[in-house]
Motif scaffolding. Structure first.
Motif, PDB file in Angstrom:
ATOM      1  N   SER A   1      42.307  42.751  38.646  1.00  0.00           N
ATOM      2  CA  SER A   1      41.442  43.045  37.641  1.00  0.00           C
ATOM      3  C   SER A   1      42.428  43.143  36.460  1.00  0.00           C
TER       4      SER A   1
ATOM      5  N   SER B   1      41.004  38.116  46.140  1.00  0.00           N
ATOM      6  CA  SER B   1      39.664  38.326  46.141  1.00  0.00           C
ATOM      7  C   SER B   1      38.611  38.163  47.251  1.00  0.00           C
TER       8      SER B   1
ATOM      9  N   TYR C   1      40.792  37.391  35.753  1.00  0.00           N
ATOM     10  CA  TYR C   1      39.401  38.189  36.087  1.00  0.00           C
ATOM     11  C   TYR C   1      38.462  38.034  34.886  1.00  0.00           C
TER      12      TYR C   1
ATOM     13  N   GLY D   1      36.436  37.554  42.011  1.00  0.00           N
ATOM     14  CA  GLY D   1      37.168  38.854  41.496  1.00  0.00           C
ATOM     15  C   GLY D   1      36.084  40.110  41.306  1.00  0.00           C
ATOM     16  N   ASN D   2      34.978  39.681  40.467  1.00  0.00           N
ATOM     17  CA  ASN D   2      34.018  40.660  40.181  1.00  0.00           C
ATOM     18  C   ASN D   2      33.459  41.349  41.388  1.00  0.00           C
TER      19      ASN D   2
ATOM     20  N   SER E   1      36.656  34.191  38.602  1.00  0.00           N
ATOM     21  CA  SER E   1      36.419  35.553  38.306  1.00  0.00           C
ATOM     22  C   SER E   1      34.928  36.237  38.978  1.00  0.00           C
TER      23      SER E   1
END
Length: 759
Positions: free
Chosen positions: A202, A164, A209, A219-220, A216
């Motif tokens: 994801s 990420s 995720y 990741g987002n 996360s």
């Protein structure tokens, strides 16, 4: 001077070339209505904007901090280009060659993309394209990373977190070279690299995720930022709101102790809503807030630029921008962040993530001139619109000092789950933690504290047990000692009952509870107080801790007064450590040194403490003085003759030398039901190794005495060596500012309004 002139001439020529190029693009936009032309009008737009590039070019050569940053980045990337491109097959943990190389590549790609936009030099765009094409060729057949330790394995890296990181940076590079690439090249990259990459982070890794956690958040941001560049609304929605219709039958637990969320709390907005309090405190602590601020703010900036209708910087009453002020206040006089929870000492606001935070906060916030003073200390800016704004502010002399004051930062999404209080008086800083668990990075240290003078630790918090990105030490990851030592209660300056950590060191239990503020008072320049209560760390036991920084004319420096009131329904053993930093100078008790060093216990952190000396308290006050970096400090504690005093040192049962060998004085009180721990720590005097002279090396306290302790009040009398006496009374209940108190102590009446009395 010749170099400067050449530099200015160079960028003046660049501006002329850009003007001609811009006119060419604007004319093309009028005559060509193809999709290709529409794309030309939309990039860059993520972090750099087309207008921002024009503004930057117009100012080049006249904004020193920006120009210097640009020059340094250009030299750095030119050197990388000369070395050639290396995208090795991933095999390593953190700190290993392939890990470091791919991590380096993501930063180089982002910087090269920015250079292409600002300098309009195709060599940077070609470099980005060539490297991306190498990644495209590799990624479409790349299996999961061969290292299996992570709860969510990546492909380029051993964990999805680092994948990420990579995509957050590379999406910026892609935005910068988007118009340089042909439509076929873009389709190739998006089909074989970017979309599968986002899907793996994801869809393929919901345990990573679909959470509220700094992992996360990265990741987002990664999924959302590449979605913004690709104009992929599905990815943007997935980033903002999480994965829809996720079906899982079991609760999955990661190796951090965090859990997959199945209650709908996922996605970027949930990661703003849940961890941040209304004051901007991030529940994992400042070390991880620093780490998470980059994806929070860089994605927010992209959303602001591409999707302004979302008003992301206004979300939750503007908490993202508030959080930057909170984070800066969570640093000491040197800018190092206080190591609350898992935190590596030495991490500071000179980190690149804080350059991002300061610049974005200034540009999109209220343009606080105090931020400019920090940016000036950082001595570099982002090479984008926000960095330009900061550079112009510094150039125009708008900076003012960033004034850190005493502050109380609430914890929890509604600000109702405890908090962190920082008391500051002159050069003394007290950090008092009464917060919630702090997610999977939290420690079991309710009502703990650390103490500083001018950025130097007096009483320390250990921080984390990890050598970040040092491959030789556990692959650069968390060491087992982080759980067996650093998280345990005995590793902190607070009370441990019956050699058992708070909540029995169980995440499931600790995450359900938080301490409660009794009162916070910082209006008086001479006396600043924080008081908080903990009722759940040990069933049947209540702890109420009141801490004050007092500026008293009878003392050289402000001193700390600490009152820990423990009330229990049964008799217990209480251990109260003081993790002092420095060399012992003097004590007023006799101690025995064992011939053989043995651990203090066999679990809950005690197995890591050697016992170096044992004593019985011999008076009503036990005193210890030490010297650290030319300053003297003295701890004075109220004791009784049944109290034990233990000199301990970290390092037992540590065959790999993963722990720092640091000392503490521990006060042990056995077979006690209700009790009171009262102490003062005072800084005094100095020592010069050059002149070999010691000044004011002795404590100024003659006696520390508890003169009253009831359910409602606790009163402590402090007498200095000249016989001057001061009295501090804290209200244990009824602490509102308007509350009136009338109390008789030793036949003398005391009346006051508010939470405490001092005179």
């Amino acid at each position: 001077m010749t170099i400067i002139k050449n530099f200015i001439i160079k960028f003046a020529l660049v501006a002329i070339v850009f003007t001609a190029f811009s006119c060419k693009k604007e004319n093309a936009a009028v005559t060509d209505t193809s999709n290709e032309t529409a794309s030309l009008q939309e990039h860059p737009s993520l972090i750099l904007t087309a207008q921002g590039v024009k503004d930057i070019r117009a100012q080049l050569g006249s904004i020193p901090v920006f120009d210097n940053t640009l020059k340094a980045v250009q030299e750095e990337i030119d050197a990388e280009i000369a070395l050639g491109i290396d995208t090795p097959i991933p095999v390593d943990y953190s700190g290993g060659y392939t890990h470091v190389r791919h991590k380096r590549n993501m930063v180089v790609l982002q910087k090269a993309g920015v250079l292409y936009q600002i300098l309009d030099d195709d060599k940077y765009a070609k470099y980005v394209k060539d490297m991306l094409m190498q990644y495209e060729e590799m990624y479409k057949t790349l299996p999961l990373h061969p290292k299996t330790r992570s709860y969510a394995r990546g492909k380029l890296f051993w964990q999805c977190l680092n994948d990420s990181n990579w995509l957050v940076y590379v999406s910026q590079a892609y935005d910068c070279v988007y118009n340089y690439l042909s439509e076929d090249e873009r389709n190739k990259l998006e089909t074989n690299l970017f979309k599968p990459f986002a899907d793996h982070i994801s869809i393929d890794s919901p345990q990573f995720y679909q959470r509220v956690h700094n992992h996360s958040t990265w990741g987002n941001a990664a999924v959302g930022m590449i979605g913004l560049v690709m104009d992929d609304q599905e990815l943007i929605d997935r980033a903002l709101y999480g994965i829809k219709d996720l079906k899982l039958d079991t609760k999955e637990k990661d190796d951090d102790g965090g859990f997959l969320n199945k209650d709908g709390k996922a996605g970027f907005l949930a990661n703003i809503e849940e961890p941040f309090s209304p004051d901007g405190y991030y529940n994992e602590g400042p070390y991880y807030q620093r780490y998470a601020m980059y994806p929070f703010l860089i994605f927010a900036e992209g959303l602001h630029n591409v999707k302004p209708e979302l008003k992301i910087f206004e979300y939750k009453d503007g908490v993202l921008l508030k959080s930057i002020n909170a984070l800066l206040n969570l640093s000491d006089a040197d800018g190092d962040f206080f190591p609350l929870n898992d935190g590596q000492k030495g991490m500071s606001y000179y980190n690149d993530a804080l350059v991002t935070a300061v610049d974005i906060s200034y540009h999109f916030g209220t343009q606080d001139p105090g931020l400019l003073s920090i940016a000036k200390e950082q001595n570099k800016v982002l090479l984008d619109d926000s960095g330009l704004a900061v550079a112009l502010g510094i150039k125009n002399g708008n900076e003012k000092p960033f004034n850190k004051k005493s502050i109380n930062l609430s914890d929890g999404p509604e600000g109702t789950q405890g908090g962190v209080a920082i008391l500051r008086n002159k050069d003394i800083e007290l950090v008092f933690k009464y917060a919630a668990q702090g997610s999977s990075h939290g420690h079991y240290d309710k009502l703990s504290y650390s103490l500083y003078e001018k950025g130097e630790e007096i009483l320390q918090d250990y921080g984390l047990a990890r050598f970040v990105n040092i491959e030789q030490k556990g692959g650069g990851n968390y060491l087992k000692e982080n759980k067996t030592w650093a998280k345990q209660t005995i590793a902190h300056n607070t009370v441990t009952q019956n050699e058992t950590s708070h909540f029995n060191a169980k995440y499931d239990i600790g995450s359900q509870h938080h301490s409660v503020l009794n009162y916070f008072s910082s209006e008086n320049d001479k006396v600043q107080v924080a008081s908080a209560r903990e009722n759940n760390a040990y069933p049947g036991t209540e702890m109420l801790r009141t801490m004050a920084i007092i500026k008293d004319e009878d003392f050289e420096k402000p001193y700390m007064l600490d009152i820990m009131k423990v009330t229990s329904n049964k008799s217990n053993q209480y251990d109260f450590p003081y993790y002092f930093i420095g060399q012992v100078v003097q004590k007023n008790f006799d101690y025995h040194t064992p011939k053989t060093l043995n651990p203090l216990g066999n679990k809950n952190g005690y197995q890591h403490l050697f016992v170096e000396g044992t004593a019985k308290a011999s008076s009503d006050n036990s005193k210890l003085s030490w010297l650290n970096k030319g300053k003297f400090y003295t701890l004075t504690s109220v004791t009784n003759t049944n109290d034990e005093l233990l000199f301990t040192r970290i390092g037992a049962n540590d065959p790999e030398f993963n722990l720092r060998r640091e000392a503490a004085l521990m006060l042990r009180r056995k077979n006690t039901k209700n009790t009171l721990f009262v102490s003062v720590i005072e800084g005094h005097g100095s020592y010069s190794p050059v002149s070999e002279s010691a000044v004011n090396s002795n404590s100024s306290i003659k006696e520390l005495k508890v003169v009253l302790d009831t359910e409602a009040y606790t009163a402590v009398q402090i007498t200095n060596i000249n016989g001057n006496t001061k009295l501090f009374i804290t209200a244990n209940t009824n602490t509102s500012k308007g509350e009136k108190h009338n109390l008789k102590i030793n036949d003398k009446n005391y009346e006051w309004s508010g939470s405490y009395y001092f005179e």
